[in-house]
Design an enzyme around this catalytic site. Structure first.
Site, PDB file in Angstrom:
ATOM      1  N   SER A 141      40.958  35.307  56.637  1.00 51.22           N
ATOM      2  CA  SER A 141      41.609  34.661  55.508  1.00 51.22           C
ATOM      3  C   SER A 141      42.516  35.558  54.977  1.00 51.22           C
ATOM      4  O   SER A 141      42.624  36.775  55.122  1.00 51.22           O
ATOM      5  CB  SER A 141      40.685  34.171  54.320  1.00 51.22           C
ATOM      6  N   TYR A 154      34.960  36.987  46.895  1.00 52.57           N
ATOM      7  CA  TYR A 154      35.455  36.380  48.049  1.00 52.57           C
ATOM      8  C   TYR A 154      36.258  37.373  48.573  1.00 52.57           C
ATOM      9  O   TYR A 154      36.125  37.635  50.072  1.00 52.57           O
ATOM     10  CB  TYR A 154      36.081  34.957  47.752  1.00 52.57           C
ATOM     11  N   LYS A 158      36.225  39.408  52.473  1.00 52.39           N
ATOM     12  CA  LYS A 158      37.188  39.295  53.363  1.00 52.39           C
ATOM     13  C   LYS A 158      38.047  40.577  53.741  1.00 52.39           C
ATOM     14  O   LYS A 158      38.142  40.684  54.824  1.00 52.39           O
ATOM     15  CB  LYS A 158      38.277  38.237  53.184  1.00 52.39           C
TER      16      LYS A 158
END
Length: 273
Positions: A141, A154, A158
């Site tokens: 991502s 998140y 990542k």
């Protein structure tokens, strides 16, 4: 690895979105598929859409080391080899850093980081032993390159997945392996990433907060304006064939990455735009 036809690809998170698109593109390239996900219905639909080629599916929670080991054992047992491994499964939860609890981080880390680590641990040693060309694709991502408000948890997972990808690539190169690595860093893509809560284990469910809902809505709107997953899959196939490490889906992200590096060196982060 220029020629994909006749080779074996493993794709986690294959029930929808980028994972489904990867599976369909690999099938079109003539590859044999092992597809995994926690969503059995979506997994079956992907296998159906993949057509008449050799396709196996297995319901797999990538946060569970034993489940990923079982996936690897079955794949090598059935097909005898793996040439492309896509550690693609991922989930999103938004919210401010100070409102995310242990359950939230356990869920995000379990899928987004441990899913990658389990895939590396269970598949890569056997792929090395094959002594053939091969490729590992980790879906990271763009959140693994720079952050945005409301996506701290998140982004933590990542950034770690990006570090794992870089370290894996360097380790393979240092040992003279024929395997290569790609870190896929998509921006906005038309997937159900904003609806990841549908996949959350009941043991890790928490009470929703307004900042979480706001972040989910923002990601959902961005996804609606994003590119098609099939376009991402095409970029991945090109990266495998050209042995490229970093794949960005938005040309503006390369410029933003350079700018971020410069601002970090000066110690002055600009206001978020």
């Amino acid at each position: 690895m220029r020629e994909l036809s006749g080779k074996v690809a493993v794709v986690t998170g294959a029930a929808s979105g980028i994972g489904r698109a990867l599976a369909l593109r690999f099938a079109a390239e003539g590859m044999t598929l092992m597809l995994a996900d926690v969503d059995p219905g979506g997994l079956a639909e992907t296998a159906y859409q993949a057509g008449d080629g050799k396709v196996l599916t297995q319901v797999t929670d990538v946060s569970d080391a034993a489940a990923v080991r079982h996936l690897a054992n079955r794949c090598f047992g059935e097909f005898g080899a793996v040439h492309v491994l896509c550690n693609n499964a991922g989930v999103f939860q938004g919210g401010r850093m100070w409102t995310r609890g242990e359950e939230d981080f356990a869920w995000l880390l379990g899928v987004n980081l441990w899913g990658v680590l389990h895939g590396i641990h269970e598949f890569v040693p056997r792929m090395i032993e094959q002594d053939t060309e091969g490729h590992i694709v980790n879906t990271v991502s763009v959140a693994g390159l720079f952050t945005s408000p409301g996506s701290g948890g998140y982004a933590v997972t990542k950034y770690a997945a990006m570090a794992a990808s870089q370290a894996l690539a360097e380790d393979l190169a240092a040992t003279g392996s024929k395997l290569r690595v790609t870190a896929l860093c998509p921006g906005a893509v038309r997937t159900r990433i904003a609806d990841s809560e549908r996949l959350r284990p009941s043991s890790l469910v928490t009470t929703p907060t307004q900042d979480e809902a706001d972040a989910r809505a923002w990601v959902g709107r961005a996804a609606e304006r994003g590119i098609e997953p099939a376009e991402v899959a095409g970029l991945v196939v090109a990266a495998i064939q050209e042995e490229r490490f970093l794949v960005l889906t938005d040309p503006e992200h390369a410029a933003r990455l350079r700018l971020q590096t410069e601002t970090l060196l000066t110690g002055n982060l600009p206001p978020y735009q």
